[in-house]
Write an enzyme that holds these catalytic residues in place. Sequence first.
Site, PDB file in Angstrom:
ATOM      1  N   ASP A  13      -4.597  -6.274   5.460  1.00  0.00           N
ATOM      2  CA  ASP A  13      -5.612  -7.090   6.125  1.00  0.00           C
ATOM      3  C   ASP A  13      -5.641  -8.505   5.551  1.00  0.00           C
ATOM      4  OD1 ASP A  13      -6.661  -5.183   7.922  1.00  0.00           O
ATOM      5  OD2 ASP A  13      -7.640  -4.167   6.249  1.00  0.00           O
ATOM      6  N   LYS A  60     -11.576  -3.221  18.608  1.00  0.00           N
ATOM      7  CA  LYS A  60     -10.200  -3.645  18.942  1.00  0.00           C
ATOM      8  C   LYS A  60      -9.852  -3.323  20.397  1.00  0.00           C
ATOM      9  CE  LYS A  60      -8.582  -3.154  14.179  1.00  0.00           C
ATOM     10  NZ  LYS A  60      -7.410  -3.377  13.334  1.00  0.00           N
ATOM     11  N   ASN A 107       0.843  -1.203   0.000  1.00  0.00           N
ATOM     12  CA  ASN A 107       0.000   0.000   0.000  1.00  0.00           C
ATOM     13  C   ASN A 107       0.875   1.247   0.000  1.00  0.00           C
ATOM     14  OD1 ASN A 107       0.396   0.977   2.858  1.00  0.00           O
ATOM     15  ND2 ASN A 107      -0.336  -1.102   3.262  1.00  0.00           N
ATOM     16  N   PHE A 115      -4.683   3.815  14.657  1.00  0.00           N
ATOM     17  CA  PHE A 115      -4.962   4.820  13.635  1.00  0.00           C
ATOM     18  C   PHE A 115      -6.093   4.260  12.780  1.00  0.00           C
ATOM     19  CE2 PHE A 115      -2.045   8.442  12.924  1.00  0.00           C
ATOM     20  CZ  PHE A 115      -1.241   8.301  14.045  1.00  0.00           C
ATOM     21  N   LYS A 146     -13.780   0.887  15.091  1.00  0.00           N
ATOM     22  CA  LYS A 146     -12.489   0.188  15.246  1.00  0.00           C
ATOM     23  C   LYS A 146     -12.008   0.288  16.686  1.00  0.00           C
ATOM     24  CE  LYS A 146     -10.937   0.585  10.528  1.00  0.00           C
ATOM     25  NZ  LYS A 146     -10.245   1.346   9.525  1.00  0.00           N
ATOM     26  N   LYS A 169       8.102 -17.576 -10.287  1.00  0.00           N
ATOM     27  CA  LYS A 169       7.308 -16.459 -10.812  1.00  0.00           C
ATOM     28  C   LYS A 169       6.042 -16.996 -11.490  1.00  0.00           C
ATOM     29  CE  LYS A 169       7.530 -12.658 -14.034  1.00  0.00           C
ATOM     30  NZ  LYS A 169       8.179 -12.130 -15.222  1.00  0.00           N
ATOM     31  N   PRO A 191      -2.724 -11.608  10.705  1.00  0.00           N
ATOM     32  CA  PRO A 191      -3.015 -11.381  12.121  1.00  0.00           C
ATOM     33  C   PRO A 191      -3.291  -9.904  12.374  1.00  0.00           C
ATOM     34  CG  PRO A 191      -0.663 -11.833  11.782  1.00  0.00           C
ATOM     35  CD  PRO A 191      -1.352 -12.050  10.467  1.00  0.00           C
ATOM     36  N   ASP A 192      -4.265  -9.612  13.245  1.00  0.00           N
ATOM     37  CA  ASP A 192      -4.527  -8.218  13.617  1.00  0.00           C
ATOM     38  C   ASP A 192      -3.608  -7.874  14.802  1.00  0.00           C
ATOM     39  OD1 ASP A 192      -5.516  -5.802  14.722  1.00  0.00           O
ATOM     40  OD2 ASP A 192      -7.386  -6.117  13.639  1.00  0.00           O
ATOM     41  N   ILE A 193      -2.573  -7.110  14.509  1.00  0.00           N
ATOM     42  CA  ILE A 193      -1.532  -6.825  15.509  1.00  0.00           C
ATOM     43  C   ILE A 193      -2.107  -6.000  16.657  1.00  0.00           C
ATOM     44  CG2 ILE A 193       0.730  -5.737  15.867  1.00  0.00           C
ATOM     45  CD1 ILE A 193       1.005  -6.092  12.692  1.00  0.00           C
TER      46      ILE A 193
HETATM   47  O1  PMT Z   1       2.809   6.181   6.452  1.00  0.00           O
HETATM   48  P1  PMT Z   1       2.310   7.520   5.972  1.00  0.00           P
HETATM   49  O2  PMT Z   1       2.506   7.694   4.481  1.00  0.00           O
HETATM   50  O3  PMT Z   1       2.859   8.654   6.767  1.00  0.00           O
HETATM   51  O4  PMT Z   1       0.727   7.550   6.158  1.00  0.00           O
HETATM   52  C1  PMT Z   1       0.171   7.548   7.436  1.00  0.00           C
HETATM   53  C2  PMT Z   1      -0.985   6.566   7.541  1.00  0.00           C
HETATM   54  C3  PMT Z   1      -2.140   7.092   6.711  1.00  0.00           C
HETATM   55  C4  PMT Z   1      -0.590   5.172   7.050  1.00  0.00           C
HETATM   56  C5  PMT Z   1      -1.334   6.428   9.064  1.00  0.00           C
HETATM   57  O5  PMT Z   1      -1.479   7.675   9.594  1.00  0.00           O
HETATM   58  C6  PMT Z   1      -2.608   5.623   9.275  1.00  0.00           C
HETATM   59  O6  PMT Z   1      -3.721   6.092   9.174  1.00  0.00           O
HETATM   60  N1  PMT Z   1      -2.402   4.334   9.582  1.00  0.00           N
HETATM   61  C7  PMT Z   1      -3.484   3.346   9.693  1.00  0.00           C
HETATM   62  C8  PMT Z   1      -3.787   2.848   8.319  1.00  0.00           C
HETATM   63  C9  PMT Z   1      -5.013   1.980   8.199  1.00  0.00           C
HETATM   64  O7  PMT Z   1      -5.517   1.884   7.158  1.00  0.00           O
HETATM   65  O8  PMT Z   1      -5.407   1.397   9.276  1.00  0.00           O
HETATM   66  P2  PMT Z   1      -6.667   0.331   9.288  1.00  0.00           P
HETATM   67  O9  PMT Z   1      -7.906   1.109   9.345  1.00  0.00           O
HETATM   68  O10 PMT Z   1      -6.501  -0.714   8.251  1.00  0.00           O
HETATM   69  O11 PMT Z   1      -6.347  -0.353  10.661  1.00  0.00           O
HETATM   70  C10 PMT Z   1      -6.768   0.172  11.903  1.00  0.00           C
HETATM   71  C11 PMT Z   1      -5.652   0.018  12.904  1.00  0.00           C
HETATM   72  O12 PMT Z   1      -5.352  -1.367  13.092  1.00  0.00           O
HETATM   73  C12 PMT Z   1      -4.359   0.698  12.535  1.00  0.00           C
HETATM   74  O13 PMT Z   1      -3.807   1.249  13.703  1.00  0.00           O
HETATM   75  C13 PMT Z   1      -3.498  -0.451  12.010  1.00  0.00           C
HETATM   76  O14 PMT Z   1      -2.078  -0.222  12.265  1.00  0.00           O
HETATM   77  C14 PMT Z   1      -3.991  -1.620  12.846  1.00  0.00           C
HETATM   78  N2  PMT Z   1      -3.901  -2.934  12.183  1.00  0.00           N
HETATM   79  C15 PMT Z   1      -4.633  -3.188  11.066  1.00  0.00           C
HETATM   80  C16 PMT Z   1      -4.590  -4.454  10.491  1.00  0.00           C
HETATM   81  C17 PMT Z   1      -3.773  -5.445  11.060  1.00  0.00           C
HETATM   82  N3  PMT Z   1      -3.672  -6.654  10.522  1.00  0.00           N
HETATM   83  N4  PMT Z   1      -3.053  -5.157  12.166  1.00  0.00           N
HETATM   84  C18 PMT Z   1      -3.104  -3.924  12.734  1.00  0.00           C
HETATM   85  O15 PMT Z   1      -2.420  -3.664  13.734  1.00  0.00           O
END
Ligand code: PMT
Length: 405
Positions: free
Chosen positions: A286, A349, A217, A331, A345, A296, A312-314
């Site tokens: 995700d 979480k 991404n 975030f 979220k 390949k 895994p959801d960390i």
């Molecule tokens: O890296 P930059 O270019 O500076 O951009 C910043 C950012 C936009 C990436 C950042 O500020 C941000 O928003 N990060 C979260 C991105 C996101 O899409 O999160 P999410 O909605 O998929 O996930 C929610 C939360 O769960 C996040 O804190 C994520 O780190 C966490 N997560 C998600 C999936 C997973 N398998 N494990 C996780 O820990």
Amino acid sequence: MRRAVSGKLGGILNGKHVLLGITGGIAAYKCAELVRGLRKAGADVRVVMTAAAERFVTPTTLQALSGHPVRGSLWDEAAEAAMSHIELARWADAVLIAPASADTLARLAGGHANDLLSTLCLATEAPVHLAPAMNRVMWANPATRANVAALQDRGFRIHGPASGEQACGETGEGRMLEPGQLVAALAGSAGAWQGRRVLITAGPTYEDLDPVRFLGNRSSGKMGFALAEAAVAQGAEVLLVAGPVLLPTPSGVRRIDVRSAAQMHDAVMAELAGTDTFIAAAAVADYRPKTVSAGKIKKSEADATLALERTPDILAAVAGSPMRPKRVIGFAAETERLEEYAREKMHNKRLDAIAANAVGMPGSGFESDDNALTVFTRTGRHAIAHTTKRQAADALLEILLEQLP
Ligand code: PMT
């Protein structure tokens, strides 16, 4: 011209005992200004010099500036009678070694105690800050890299080096940070996050499909790295678990590089014990391909379908862990219904707060140097107006301490 110590730092080290270790390197000439800067910030400074350091600056200069006799030898009976090396190690609230030569890094990494300075570093319980300075090739040498990594693992705080023109005539990484920057680094150690361990995830994850392709991404890591820099400047001990990004490690931050969501999960869980605050700024995939092809994948005339499985959801794993940190912050990057999805979220979480990031437009969110956030806690909302990611990071840390004391 750069001011040695900004007005903002005056008095910020009031009453702190700083033990300044000077080792052999041309940057030792900057230590006269460093001692003045530390004293101007309010610190009581005692200086220890290695034999090599005395070839670059005289103890007389540093004695005059620090107001205390300079210590050099472990075997100086008169000095030991006045304050033994163990008393000196206990006296220090912080040890700063500047410049820290390649040899000093090697000896500290090896746990040596064959001169006064190395003995003090073994005997002190105070944080030890190192400001490396050396030729760029010496700094890049795998032996030095391994020593620095070992020292960081043991909690030594590394500040710099900076890049630029070197005394040897070469240009590159290896210059000691300026005295004002080192005073600021120490002042940060006396900041609001002092003594707290902060674990931050940053950047994207890459989920391999075959040896040449992956799902990824647009995350650049800038937001997470800005948070790491801001937290360390406020005195936190910071561990940054970073996905594949092209950013330098902020000074004083320990970094573990990972590639996939599974690797990020394993690194975070292995380091979770003792963490005060966990901030998940990473954009973690995700889903990942259900199988990773060893060769390949060849194209054919037919359309292709990719079978995916969940990663895994960390963040949820950290929140549900018996080692759950005091503050668990997520975030949420959303293109619509920001508050609704972010709160969902936070609830699902089991988070203490979530920083909602409106993405999909230029000038904030992914890749940009700037950002605007809305921080939701269980009881309120706090807007951080559009600003640099570094300033947004400062504001977020302030909100977290205020709202989640
Ligand atoms: O890296 P930059 O270019 O500076 O951009 C910043 C950012 C936009 C990436 C950042 O500020 C941000 O928003 N990060 C979260 C991105 C996101 O899409 O999160 P999410 O909605 O998929 O996930 C929610 C939360 O769960 C996040 O804190 C994520 O780190 C966490 N997560 C998600 C999936 C997973 N398998 N494990 C996780 O820990």
